[in-house]
Design an enzyme around this catalytic site. Structure first.
Site, PDB file in Angstrom:
ATOM      1  CE  LYS A  16      21.614 -29.024 -15.821  1.00 14.70           C
ATOM      2  NZ  LYS A  16      20.741 -27.825 -15.812  1.00 14.70           N
ATOM      3  CB  SER A  17      22.548 -26.240 -22.127  1.00 15.22           C
ATOM      4  OG  SER A  17      22.856 -25.735 -20.861  1.00 15.22           O
ATOM      5  NE  ARG A  28      19.496 -23.784 -25.203  1.00 18.46           N
ATOM      6  CZ  ARG A  28      19.625 -23.630 -23.876  1.00 18.46           C
ATOM      7  NH1 ARG A  28      19.705 -24.708 -23.070  1.00 18.46           N
ATOM      8  NH2 ARG A  28      19.664 -22.424 -23.327  1.00 18.46           N
ATOM      9  N   GLY A  86      15.213 -25.297 -14.023  1.00 17.35           N
ATOM     10  CA  GLY A  86      14.997 -23.910 -14.430  1.00 17.35           C
ATOM     11  C   GLY A  86      14.959 -23.801 -15.952  1.00 17.35           C
ATOM     12  CB  SER A 113      19.720 -15.066 -18.110  1.00 14.85           C
ATOM     13  OG  SER A 113      18.869 -16.194 -18.170  1.00 14.85           O
ATOM     14  CG  ASP A 166      25.603 -23.613 -14.662  1.00 17.02           C
ATOM     15  OD1 ASP A 166      25.087 -22.722 -13.955  1.00 17.02           O
ATOM     16  OD2 ASP A 166      25.084 -24.023 -15.722  1.00 17.02           O
ATOM     17  CE  LYS A 191      22.767 -19.461 -12.311  1.00 14.62           C
ATOM     18  NZ  LYS A 191      22.176 -19.351 -13.658  1.00 14.62           N
ATOM     19  NE  ARG A 238      24.233 -23.855  -8.128  1.00  9.06           N
ATOM     20  CZ  ARG A 238      23.973 -24.235  -9.373  1.00  9.06           C
ATOM     21  NH1 ARG A 238      24.487 -23.580 -10.393  1.00  9.06           N
ATOM     22  NH2 ARG A 238      23.201 -25.284  -9.614  1.00  9.06           N
ATOM     23  NE  ARG A 298      25.563 -27.116 -12.751  1.00  6.06           N
ATOM     24  CZ  ARG A 298      25.671 -28.121 -13.600  1.00  6.06           C
ATOM     25  NH1 ARG A 298      26.609 -29.056 -13.407  1.00  6.06           N
ATOM     26  NH2 ARG A 298      24.882 -28.232 -14.653  1.00  6.06           N
TER      27      ARG A 298
END
Ligand code: SPQ
Length: 426
Positions: free
Chosen positions: A19-20, A24, A91, A164, A312, A339, A343, A385
């Site tokens: 996903k990250s 990008r 996010g 982060s 995560d 998140k 969580r 998640r």
């Protein structure tokens, strides 16, 4: 969705793209000169939100299955959107895109769903404002909706109070447009996909220890990107195999970037039966095949600099801890509270409902392993998640479990339930 105990899991699987890295690839592809071809793209709702936002800024983006073609507009080619940029539940889209928007020659509004409107944005507003950005929280509560008016930016050095990648990346993306060098020092190293992809696109970026430094860019050059499988999605299959009797699962082509592979180190600490076969890198990102078998597990302590490398995966690891002998202590993970849901609270409430022995703490949780879980109604709080973690728990619990809001897995893993069912022993 109702889920019951399974006999075991066996087989091979390829999980969807990271996903990250997928986010990008769209952002840098949009800012580059030339056409970027992305393969293995994650078509989860979050990454589709990123595509939608950049299309609204005039970028021609074609998506066929998991292949994306991005016709970049160059660093200064984005157009003013005529509508609010809708980031959905993401996010990553909100924070990284804000770094880009801070330097454009237009104003725009960024908004998302109810969860996004509660997530802290001051963490990017503060450093970006130090660079000269004009970002306002519409409700003046430090959250989205955000009104961003493009400005001339200055290079800064920022000592980030949080580890982060979203904060670091927002600043580095803004740094592409600054009038001098921009650097960010983190308390612990967070995922470095932005830095690695910057290099691929020809950006002058340098990392020394916990500090990443970017020089202003004149141009980014389009580059084909092969997205590896997402280790955060692989995590559910790794945990499922480890805690379910009669199981052996191989997950092929998983991204094992050292800033993301904390789960592998925890599996080693907990004594999991696991092999990791490293293969070659894809576009600067290391990749491996991971095999996990039913394991005899022991509790461990997870904290410190390990946390950003598995942040995560903590919900899935908390499930695994219930099946381990002894205590598992998760600490230094207060970031879990901000998140898609809180969580820490949501894991403690739902695991307690299933009969686990778990205490929520200020910065994590303590799980006393070994208690048999039973079916319960699980409120996912629409956090992907949480839903996937409890699906794995439910497959190892007595009786039936009902997961509310189970469809939220479409955020990062639309075919999750089909894929896990496909590995089930009949
Ligand atoms: O994008 P979003 O909603 O923040 O997604 C999450 C997730 O669980 O999928 C976090 F809730 O992943 C983040 C991750 O926690 C994705 C990310 C990135 O791509 O840069 C970095 C991490 O967040 P952070 O705040 O620690 O930088």
């Amino acid at each position: 969705m109702k889920i019951n105990r399974v006999k075991g899991f066996s087989g091979e699987i390829k999980v969807p793209g990271d996903k990250s890295i997928s986010h990008r690839s769209i952002m840098l592809g949009s800012l580059a000169k030339g056409t970027t071809k992305v393969t293995g793209f994650l078509t989860g709702a979050d990454c589709l939100s990123t595509i939608d936002c950049f299309r609204k800024m005039g970028v021609d983006i074609e998506l066929h299955d998991t292949e994306v073609t991005v016709k970049g507009l160059g660093l200064h080619g984005l157009k003013a959107p005529t509508d609010t940029l809708d980031v959905g539940n993401s996010g990553t889209t909100t924070r990284l895109m804000s770094g880009i928007l801070a330097a454009q020659n237009f104003s725009c509004r960024v908004n998302g769903d109810a969860s996004i409107q509660k997530r802290p944005m001051k963490r990017i507003i503060t450093p970006l404002s130090m660079m000269g950005a004009d970002i306002k929280s519409e409700a003046d509560n430090g959250c989205a909706p955000l009104i961003i008016t493009g400005s001339k930016l200055h290079g800064i050095h920022y000592d980030s109070p949080v580890a982060s990648a979203q904060v670091k990346s927002a600043i580095l993306l803004a740094g592409l447009y600054a009038d001098g060098e921009t650097s960010v020092t983190e308390p612990a190293i967070s995922r470095n996909h932005t830095e690695l992809m910057f290099k691929e696109f020809g950006v002058d970026i340098n990392t020394v220890g916990k500090t990443a430094t970017v020089k202003p860019a004149e141009e980014l050059f389009a580059r084909d990107i092969a997205v590896p499988g997402d280790i955060s999605s692989a995590a559910y299959f790794m945990v499922a195999a480890a805690i379910t009797p009669n199981s052996c699962i191989t997950i092929k082509n998983v991204g094992v970037n050292p800033t993301r592979d904390g789960i592998i180190r925890v599996f080693e600490m907990m004594g999991a039966d696991m092999t990791v076969d490293a293969s070659s890198d894809t576009t600067g990102e290391p990749v491996a095949d991971i095999t996990v078998k039913t394991s005899s597990l022991k509790g461990c302590t997870i904290g410190g600099e390990l946390i950003p490398t598995l942040i995560d995966e903590i919900p899935a690891l908390a499930i695994m801890a219930c099946f381990a002998e002894g205590d598992t202590i998760i600490k230094d993970a207060a970031e879990l509270k901000v998140k898609e849901s809180n969580r820490i609270e949501v894991m403690a409430d739902n695991l307690s409902a299933m009969g686990a022995d778990i205490e929520a703490t200020d910065d994590g949780m303590i799980i006393h392993g070994g208690r048999q879980l039973h079916g319960a109604t699980i409120d996912s709080k629409l956090d992907h998640r949480i839903a996937m973690s409890f699906a794995i728990a439910a497959m190892n619990a007595d009786g039936e479990t009902d997961i509310l809001g189970a469809e939220c897995v479409n955020i990062s893993y639309p075919s999750f339930y089909e894929d896990i069912k496909g590995l089930e022993l009949k």
